[in-house]
Design a protein around this motif. Structure first.
Motif, short mmCIF file in Angstrom:
data_model
loop_
_atom_site.label_atom_id
_atom_site.label_comp_id
_atom_site.label_asym_id
_atom_site.label_seq_id
_atom_site.Cartn_x
_atom_site.Cartn_y
_atom_site.Cartn_z
N GLU A 40 -17.18 -20.24 1.76
CA GLU A 40 -16.96 -19.38 3.09
C GLU A 40 -18.18 -17.74 3.27
OE1 GLU A 40 -13.54 -16.74 3.58
OE2 GLU A 40 -12.34 -17.92 2.77
N ASP A 95 -7.19 -23.36 5.72
CA ASP A 95 -8.48 -21.98 6.03
C ASP A 95 -9.45 -22.13 6.70
OD1 ASP A 95 -8.67 -19.38 6.57
OD2 ASP A 95 -9.42 -19.36 3.46
N ASP A 154 -11.36 -18.10 12.19
CA ASP A 154 -10.05 -18.02 11.57
C ASP A 154 -8.83 -18.62 11.38
OD1 ASP A 154 -9.55 -18.38 8.98
OD2 ASP A 154 -11.37 -16.73 8.67
N TYR A 187 -1.64 -18.24 8.56
CA TYR A 187 -1.96 -16.34 8.05
C TYR A 187 -2.48 -15.73 9.45
CZ TYR A 187 -6.84 -19.22 8.26
OH TYR A 187 -7.68 -19.40 8.62
N GLU A 203 -16.32 -21.93 7.39
CA GLU A 203 -15.19 -21.70 6.06
C GLU A 203 -14.52 -23.28 6.36
OE1 GLU A 203 -11.87 -19.41 6.51
OE2 GLU A 203 -11.89 -19.56 4.39
N HIS A 256 -4.41 -17.51 0.09
CA HIS A 256 -4.75 -17.45 -1.43
C HIS A 256 -4.01 -17.17 -2.40
CE1 HIS A 256 -8.18 -13.75 0.36
NE2 HIS A 256 -7.97 -14.69 1.62
N HIS A 285 -11.64 -18.32 -2.77
CA HIS A 285 -10.19 -18.39 -3.19
C HIS A 285 -9.87 -19.31 -3.09
CE1 HIS A 285 -8.52 -18.48 0.83
NE2 HIS A 285 -9.24 -18.14 1.09
N1 GLY Z 1 -8.21 -16.61 6.16
C1 GLY Z 1 -8.76 -15.37 5.67
C2 GLY Z 1 -9.49 -15.89 4.24
O1 GLY Z 1 -10.43 -16.42 5.03
O2 GLY Z 1 -9.91 -15.83 3.16
#
Ligand code: GLY
Ligand code: MN
Ligand code: MN
Length: 476
Positions: free
Chosen positions: A406, A275, A263, A234, A446, A365, A358
């Motif tokens: 997160e 992530d 992130d 992402y 996270e 996601h 998520h």
């Molecule tokens: N990097 C996007 C999220 O943490 O949801």
């Protein structure tokens, strides 16, 4: 895709997935990989990313390919590269070699999927090909391929999750149930993505004290991802403005008193994501106010991870994070009141306005192209409460799921300066006390967590979360 290695563990994993799908649906399935979109002229394209549903069953990021699945068998449809393409792209694998690499039973050119034209040369509302007749599918994101799906299937194929119906909805539910619980092959890929992301974060920390703008730290992090043959899962967030939740700018100067929020997550060549977010002090030393708020977020992060096991409702983890953050803010004198009451009144969401995480898999996601079909247990819908609306996952945890945890703390001007909210919470927030924490704009921590039979395994645990360890990495 230039080279093909014959990988029997990949083929076995793909076959097992297809056989499982065959036990869930009794109709044929067609999945398109999609195509890259031109930036200005046809040969200058945005980077191609194959559809994740395609990748799950086909394993390779083939461009402009279709697979048909029925009874565990896979039929591949893809055109051979044109002779002219070798000049620009080199030799590309032949259709039959690709078919062998993914364990396909047979392979044909794409024209096999086309419907018959009628006598006026039209190709809409005519007879579908025998390959596409009665097959279910999932709408892909790119417009050109989506239009092809209509033509080849001779019916509407909806991308808008709320409109998916009939056998397409049955297929979407079947795929959700498969992709939700990761097999060993997927876990191996997720672990690889996690390891490279960890190295990227360490590189970002080490690069910080010599950097003067955010872009330099981003470059240090993405360098590791690219050098490992991976891509970003992402758009990286690397910023001293952590209060902008999905900040996509990198030009800000970094000040020695700032916190930097990164992130950043890698994606393996076959599409599996990670992530990770860490927040560190640019100087290598957290101030006492930064330290206090960081420890509140860390307490929420640790409490959620400690509570993970099969059967636990993810929504309860979100509420646990909310309570932990509210309690921490009461202890710091920023909030007044009883923790349960503060969370019932959504006060935590002034500072923690998003969900606690998520699902993670082939997409960051995962499966959100299907709306809340994957994230929300059947029969559940999003709450319109300020403190719950961004909860992306509301179902009981099962062994084999991978979720992110997160929690965060942010001072978002649009929320905290909103006159209505200030009036509503005037007796609860001590604004003068809050002003003493002005050197904290955003903190998020996270990690990616596998739900195991007995609890949890943090796939990203090798990247520290405690302040002292992070300070050491920044100072290294
Ligand atoms: N990097 C996007 C999220 O943490 O949801
Ligand atoms: Mn995330
Ligand atoms: Mn993230």
């Amino acid at each position: 895709m230039q080279t093909l290695d014959r990988n029997t563990s990949l083929i076995d994993a793909l076959k097992a997935r297809r056989l499982k799908l065959a036990t869930l649906v009794d109709f044929p399935v067609l999945l398109w990989s999609g195509q890259s979109s031109p930036r200005n002229f046809r040969a200058n394209t945005f980077p191609f990313r194959a559809s994740s549903h395609f990748l799950y069953f086909a394993g390779l990021p083939l461009e402009n390919a279709v697979i048909r699945l029925e009874g565990g068998r896979l039929t591949l449809f893809i055109d051979e590269a044109s002779p002219a393409s070798a000049l620009w792209h080199g030799e590309t694998p032949k259709r039959d070699d690709i078919a062998a690499a993914i364990g396909a039973t047979e392979a044909y050119p794409l024209s096999e999927l086309k419907p018959e034209k009628n006598e006026r040369g039209e190709e809409w509302l005519v007879t579908p090909s025998t390959w596409t007749n009665g097959a279910a599918t999932i709408g892909v994101q790119d417009g050109k391929t989506h239009a092809n799906q209509y033509i080849m299937c001779q019916r509407n194929v909806f991308r808008d999750a709320g409109r998916i119906e009939g056998i397409d909805l049955e297929l979407a539910r079947a795929i959700v149930s498969l992709r939700m619980i990761h097999d060993e092959f997927a876990l191996t890929e997720l672990r690889k993505a996690a390891m490279v992301s960890i190295a990227a974060h360490k590189a970002g920390m080490a690069a910080t004290r010599c950097a003067s703008v955010e872009a330099e730290i981003r470059a240090a992090m993405e360098r590791v991802i690219i050098a490992n043959g991976m891509t970003c899962a992402y758009s990286s967030i690397v910023t001293v403005h952590g209060e902008v939740l999905h900040n996509d700018q990198y030009h800000h100067a970094i000040g020695s008193g700032d916190l930097l929020l990164a992130d950043v997550g890698a994606e393996t060549a076959s599409g599996w994501a990670s992530d990770i977010t860490r927040t560190w002090a640019v100087s290598g030393k957290f101030s006492s106010t930064q330290r206090s708020l960081y420890d509140v977020v860390l307490a929420a992060h640790d409490a959620c991870i400690a509570a993970i096991r099969p059967g636990v409702e993810y929504r309860d983890l979100h509420l646990l994070a909310a309570r932990t953050i509210a309690a921490g803010l009461v202890d710091l004198g920023i909030l007044r009141g009883q923790v349960e009451d503060l969370v019932d009144r959504d006060v935590h969401a002034l500072f923690f306005p998003h969900g606690v995480g998520h699902i993670l898999g082939l997409d960051v996601h995962d499966m959100e192209d299907l709306g809340d079909l994957a994230g929300y247990e059947t029969g559940r819908t999003r709450s319109d409460r300020f403190g719950l609306n961004y909860l992306r996952l509301d179902r009981p945890l099962q062994a084999g799921m991978v979720v992110t945890i997160e929690p965060g703390f942010y001072q978002v001007p649009a929320i905290l300066q909103d006159p209505e909210r200030r009036a509503k919470y005037h007796d609860i927030v001590d604004w003068d006390r809050l002003a003493q924490f002005a050197d904290v704009r955003g903190i998020r921590i996270e990690d990616d967590v596998l739900v195991t039979e007995t609890g949890a395994e943090v796939l990203t645990a090798a990247l520290p979360t405690e302040i002292e360890a992070i300070e050491q990495l920044v100072q290294s």
